[in-house]
Design an enzyme around this catalytic site. Structure first.
Site, PDB file in Angstrom:
ATOM      1  CB  SER A 122      -0.960   0.009   1.189  1.00  0.00           C
ATOM      2  OG  SER A 122      -0.265  -0.138   2.404  1.00  0.00           O
ATOM      3  CG  HIS A 174      -1.651   4.191   3.784  1.00  0.00           C
ATOM      4  ND1 HIS A 174      -2.902   3.803   4.230  1.00  0.00           N
ATOM      5  CD2 HIS A 174      -0.986   3.034   3.508  1.00  0.00           C
ATOM      6  CE1 HIS A 174      -2.977   2.484   4.212  1.00  0.00           C
ATOM      7  NE2 HIS A 174      -1.829   1.998   3.792  1.00  0.00           N
TER       8      HIS A 174
END
Length: 224
Positions: A122, A174
């Site tokens: 991610s 992230h």
């Protein structure tokens, strides 16, 4: 026949294959949610990175925790990767993917939890989201790219908002991935549009990336 093979998104397929191989190895070592197996596979553990295991800023990109984790990330990579690999070419795409993941892991190392490990693609995928946002700024006269950019900016905001209220999510990874991807978009040009980036913009973005790398690593080492 050879031309058709060269047109395949082999970089995206290779990354997907590596993820599957690593995931299979985790299962053989005790399970994809087994702490020992994850650490052995290369998950990011801040204390180990601080001790000199710098490769744990790279290897977590290919390590996943549980079936749902690898399935969602693999599907996202499959669809996004093909499009961006077509735009940038396989080698540039691999560079963008890996550097975004490293940037996300550095941010996580600097500000994330020191008591738990983290892993997953991610960080790199958020880098691709950020890359789309930058493409919208560079090619703002292109209606299609601008719409992509707006959609991915909304996706970043929604995902980060969700991260705040969900446990076990590495939000710093992230954020770092998205920021790195945005900056890389100003550094690495689309081959068919070589004159799309200004020299000054490139230099500023490179300097910011280098400074961030040093500062985040030093913060991580000091905190660990």
């Amino acid at each position: 026949m050879m031309r058709r093979i060269r047109q395949l998104p082999w970089a995206t397929y290779t990354i997907l294959l590596l993820q599957v191989i690593v995931f299979g190895w985790e299962i053989l070592q005790g399970g994809s949610e087994n702490i020992s197996a994850l650490v052995a596979a290369g998950a990011k553990v801040n204390g180990l990175v601080a001790q000199g295991q710098w490769w744990r800023l790279i290897t977590p990109i290919f390590v996943h925790i549980g079936w749902q984790h690898i399935l969602i990330n693999s599907l996202t990579l499959y669809f996004m990767g093909q499009q961006l690999e077509f735009l940038y070419g396989p080698l540039k795409f691999i560079g963008l993917y890996l550097l975004s993941g490293i940037g996300g892991n550095l941010m996580s190392f600097a500000f994330g939890s020191n008591t738990s490990l983290s892993a997953g693609a991610s960080t790199s995928l958020f880098g691709l989201f950020g890359l789309y946002v930058t493409l919208g700024l560079i090619f703002r006269k292109n209606e299609v790219i601008r719409q992509w950019s707006q959609q991915f900016l909304l996706l970043i905001i929604l995902n980060l908002g969700t991260d705040i209220f969900m446990g076990g999510i590495d939000i710093w990874g992230h954020i770092g991935g998205a920021l790195t991807g945005c900056l890389l978009g100003f550094v690495i040009s689309v081959p068919q549009m070589q004159n799309s980036l200004s020299r000054l913009g490139r230099i500023i973005s490179i300097v910011i990336l280098l400074v961030l790398t040093v500062v985040l690593y030093q913060i991580g080492v000091a905190r660990a």
